[in-house]
Scaffold this active site. Structure first.
Site, PDB file in Angstrom:
ATOM      1  N   ASP A 322      41.612  35.649  23.706  1.00 48.50           N
ATOM      2  CA  ASP A 322      41.861  35.722  25.071  1.00 48.50           C
ATOM      3  C   ASP A 322      43.338  35.815  24.972  1.00 48.50           C
ATOM      4  OD1 ASP A 322      41.573  35.757  28.002  1.00 48.50           O
ATOM      5  OD2 ASP A 322      42.444  33.733  27.860  1.00 48.50           O
ATOM      6  N   ASP A 359      47.727  29.068  47.184  1.00 50.56           N
ATOM      7  CA  ASP A 359      47.437  29.268  45.703  1.00 50.56           C
ATOM      8  C   ASP A 359      48.011  28.326  44.760  1.00 50.56           C
ATOM      9  OD1 ASP A 359      46.793  30.494  43.267  1.00 50.56           O
ATOM     10  OD2 ASP A 359      47.715  32.139  43.749  1.00 50.56           O
ATOM     11  N   ALA A 393      37.318  35.541  38.931  1.00 53.98           N
ATOM     12  CA  ALA A 393      37.274  36.394  37.943  1.00 53.98           C
ATOM     13  C   ALA A 393      36.180  37.568  38.256  1.00 53.98           C
ATOM     14  CB  ALA A 393      36.599  35.770  36.690  1.00 53.98           C
ATOM     15  N   THR A 395      35.979  38.839  41.824  1.00 56.69           N
ATOM     16  CA  THR A 395      36.585  39.906  42.731  1.00 56.69           C
ATOM     17  C   THR A 395      38.185  40.150  42.191  1.00 56.69           C
ATOM     18  OG1 THR A 395      37.596  38.075  43.749  1.00 56.69           O
ATOM     19  CG2 THR A 395      35.311  38.558  44.494  1.00 56.69           C
ATOM     20  N   ARG A 396      38.742  39.258  41.327  1.00 60.65           N
ATOM     21  CA  ARG A 396      40.177  39.411  41.065  1.00 60.65           C
ATOM     22  C   ARG A 396      41.081  39.492  42.050  1.00 60.65           C
ATOM     23  NH1 ARG A 396      40.385  44.265  36.604  1.00 60.65           N
ATOM     24  NH2 ARG A 396      38.920  45.249  38.136  1.00 60.65           N
ATOM     25  N   LEU A 397      40.875  38.719  43.085  1.00 56.78           N
ATOM     26  CA  LEU A 397      41.805  38.701  44.233  1.00 56.78           C
ATOM     27  C   LEU A 397      41.719  37.380  44.570  1.00 56.78           C
ATOM     28  CD1 LEU A 397      40.414  41.676  46.467  1.00 56.78           C
ATOM     29  CD2 LEU A 397      42.408  41.603  45.126  1.00 56.78           C
ATOM     30  N   ASP A 542      40.346  29.993  26.504  1.00 48.39           N
ATOM     31  CA  ASP A 542      40.555  28.586  27.154  1.00 48.39           C
ATOM     32  C   ASP A 542      40.301  28.524  28.682  1.00 48.39           C
ATOM     33  OD1 ASP A 542      42.664  30.147  28.101  1.00 48.39           O
ATOM     34  OD2 ASP A 542      44.141  28.822  27.475  1.00 48.39           O
TER      35      ASP A 542
END
Length: 706
Positions: A322, A359, A393, A395-397, A542
């Site tokens: 990763d 965020d 993870a 939608t990645r938004l 991780d």
């Protein structure tokens, strides 16, 4: 991690403990798990009983037509017990090494007082200022409990930070001086039981009880030979048991077969035949190599929670890495804002900051900080009453829906554009081309582009621009990737970042292949495809989204700062978060594999010599012509048999250091390795017994009657 003293097992107190433990292993209930050693004990007990009875039945019986000297049966019985003791001593020494190496870990994980929070309310009282607190022993904590750790206190168990940030001293476990930062809502939330909070108050959710923690599982594996054995080890143990059973059958039927032409062989000599020719050394030392391998990795800062994983490490062909936290430092920070399609730069910064106020990740915090440094500082009150959208993870938004109906999103370019289309706005072709060009430029430099888009209430959505995030490749990674390649391993970096970012980072790190824009499902599918092609895969990750891939991989490797989900899915944990230990894992796995091969070759060569020392002695009294097979010119049948028994005990002691230290494995080619193994270990396996048995025979021949 603090390395134990090399001679810790051989202090007076430790030595006596090891000897007592070796004698304790004579318990048949323990040896039941090792049929070869149990067979040796049965033979020793039977021979001892015969030796006790001989004075009452007229002395020792002749064997194969040869009269044995007085005390011969007692000498054999003692030799069998010594052989068994040497075998159990090997396991005890390995366990003693494991206990000495884990002593500092156990001391660090001593029972402490934990401040457990009753009825924790994460929404209304995240800092647990108003909650009721009760003090309990740390060993009473279970997964899911929430505790408060004040500055200067020891963290009572493994967990994740729910609130706060503090400097943590992990040097007791990692061996690296200095403190590390652990904070909530980021990539560095994991804390380890036994480490010390140096600076500030933390609220921690316990992820594993004391007994279920990775440290405790590793300690039990490293210090106990009677553990769950790896599949190959189980299969090999079954093979050894079958091999030994065939010898028992041969010995039990030997006198019946030769009775028409030769005098019977005595029971003590038959037992000697079994004990000397069954693979006692391999049966005793097989588990020692496993314990030694775990201990070697523990000294290098790697926790192994599965014996199967260590065994598999020697056969790994592909390593999946990763990017964030493994190849790179993992603390991506905003370094620039880049407007596109003529968007107002100040509007871009303002919308990016508003989308990032809620965020908690390092990316979000750095975006707000960078905007403030450039003169744009929206108030948190502007988002009050709005709805924050957390990153996923899938939608990645991430972003925010403001009270006035405006929606702001930031994330991967493809996901951001798709979101705009879902909102009824398809960006113009020219804007998409400009966005793609800007995205590729950032990604090509090794950065991560986050696209910022917005849609006013009742208005038209638009692309505002990009946030340029920058991460740094860990210093040790390029060198270690080269070492993995030298070991014949293929490396693949998988990441959810843009394809060009993945390419740039992989080139900087020297990684063979890369896969970008990967979802958790993509990572899992990649591992399955590799396994279907016949590859054995090690996966390092991780994050929570890495857990399925870690569980699917043949070896799952998590960093110590990984999320609890990743740690639970992995079967190896790197304490100091240094991917350099990937090389250590493969090398130790191959060393264990090579050591077992060396022991097998050596033992089989030993057996070939023992055939020529034992079988002529069985019937030479009846068939003098068998003396021609006495190639070592041993003095007499009695001295030949007793010398072979004594050598069997001594050679075990010679092999113990080999099993503990291991045999170096430096080649990627199987044929040269096999040839060298046969030559070195096979040849030494022939010469050592020839010389050893002959010397012992010369000494025994000086005794009366021999």
């Amino acid at each position: 991690m603090t390395a134990p003293k090399s001679n810790a097992v051989f202090t007076p107190s430790a030595t006596s403990s090891v000897f007592v433990d070796a004698l304790r292993k004579f318990d048949p209930r323990y040896l039941w798990h090792n049929p070869v050693l149990l067979l040796t004990e049965v033979g020793a007990a039977l021979t001892t009983a015969i030796a006790i009875a001989e004075p009452f039945v007229g002395g020792a019986m002749p064997s194969g037509g040869t009269v044995m000297p007085p005390g011969f049966t007692w000498a054999l019985a003692i030799g069998f017990w010594v052989c068994l003791f040497t075998a159990t001593l090997a396991e005890s020494i390995a366990e003693g090494r494991g206990r000495s190496q884990t002593e500092s870990l156990r001391q660090a994980r001593r029972v402490t007082t934990a401040h457990r929070v009753c009825d924790y309310d994460q929404a209304k009282d995240r800092a647990a200022r108003k909650a009721k607190i009760e003090d309990v022993d740390s060993h009473e904590l279970v997964a899911g409990d929430v505790v408060i750790v004040e500055a200067g206190e020891v963290i009572p168990a493994d967990g994740e930070v729910l609130w706060g940030a503090a400097e943590i001293d992990e040097s007791e476990f990692t061996g690296h001086p200095g403190a590390v930062i652990r904070e909530s809502d980021g990539d560095r939330t994991a804390v380890t039981g036994g480490t010390r909070d140096l600076s500030d108050r933390l609220v921690v959710r316990i992820s594993a009880s004391y007994e279920a923690s990775a440290f405790e599982r590793t300690i039990r594996l490293a210090s106990k030979s009677r553990r769950k054995k790896a599949p190959n080890e189980v299969a090999f143990a079954a093979l050894l048991a079958s091999f030994s059973l065939s010898f028992v059958i041969v010995v039990l039927t030997l006198n019946s077969v030769v009775s028409p032409v030769a005098a019977p062989v005595s029971i003590p000599v038959l037992v000697a035949l079994v004990v000397c020719l069954i693979p006692t050394e391999i049966a005793a030392l097989m588990s020692v190599t496993g314990i030694a391998g775990m201990s070697q990795l523990l000294r290098r800062g790697v926790l192994v929670t599965s014996s199967k994983a260590l065994e598999t490490a020697g056969d790994i062909t592909t390593v999946l890495l990763d990017k964030t936290g493994t190849v790179t430092r993992g603390n991506r920070s905003a370094v620039a804002f880049q407007p596109v399609a003529g968007a107002d730069p100040e509007l871009l910064m303002r919308m990016a900051a508003l989308a990032s106020i809620a965020d908690p990740t390092p990316e979000g915090a750095s975006t707000v900080r960078l905007a403030a440094e450039l003169g744009v500082s929206p108030e948190a009150s502007e988002t009050e009453g709005g709805k924050p959208v957390m990153f996923s993870a899938v939608t990645r938004l991430s972003g925010v829906d403001l009270p006035n109906g405006m929606k702001i999103r930031k994330g991967a370019a493809s996901a951001a554009v798709a979101w705009l289309k879902q909102q009824g706005t398809a960006p113009q072709r020219q804007k998409l081309i400009e966005l793609r060009t800007a995205t590729r430029a950032i990604a090509s430099s090794g950065g991560t582009p986050l696209v910022v888009v917005m849609k006013p209430a009742g208005g038209t959505g638009q692309v505002l621009g990009l946030i340029h995030l920058q991460d740094v490749v860990k210093e040790s990674v390029p060198k270690r990737i080269g070492e993995l390649r030298a070991l014949g391993l293929r490396t693949v970096m998988v990441t959810g970042d843009h394809e060009l970012t993945a390419k740039a980072i992989s080139e900087k790190a020297g990684i063979d292949e890369y896969v970008g824009d990967s979802t958790p499902e993509d990572k899992l599918a990649l591992i399955v495809r590799e396994q279907e092609k016949g590859h054995l895969v090690a996966m390092s990750g991780d994050g929570i989204n890495d857990a399925p891939a870690l569980a699917q991989a043949d070896i799952g490797i998590a960093m110590n700062t990984a999320t609890s989900a990743a740690k639970k899915s992995a079967n190896m944990i790197i304490l100091d978060d240094d991917p350099a230990h990937l090389v250590d894992i493969v090398e130790v796995g191959r060393r264990q594999m090579a050591t077992r091969g060396a022991l097998m070759t050596f033992n089989l060569a030993n057996d070939a010599v023992r055939y020529f020392t034992l079988f002529p002695a069985l019937f030479v009294g009846v068939f003098p012509g068998l003396a021609a097979l006495n190639i070592l010119q041993l003095h007499s049948p009695a001295s030949a048999i007793l010398s072979t028994v004594i050598f069997s005990s001594l050679v075990m002691g010679i092999l113990i250091p080999l099993a503990l230290i291991g045999v170096p494995y430096r080649t990627t080619e199987l044929r040269p390795a096999l040839t060298r193994n046969l030559l070195i270990n096979g040849l030494s396996g022939l010469l050592v017994p020839i010389i050893g048995i002959k010397i012992i025979d010369m000494i025994i021949s000086q005794l009366p009657g021999y």
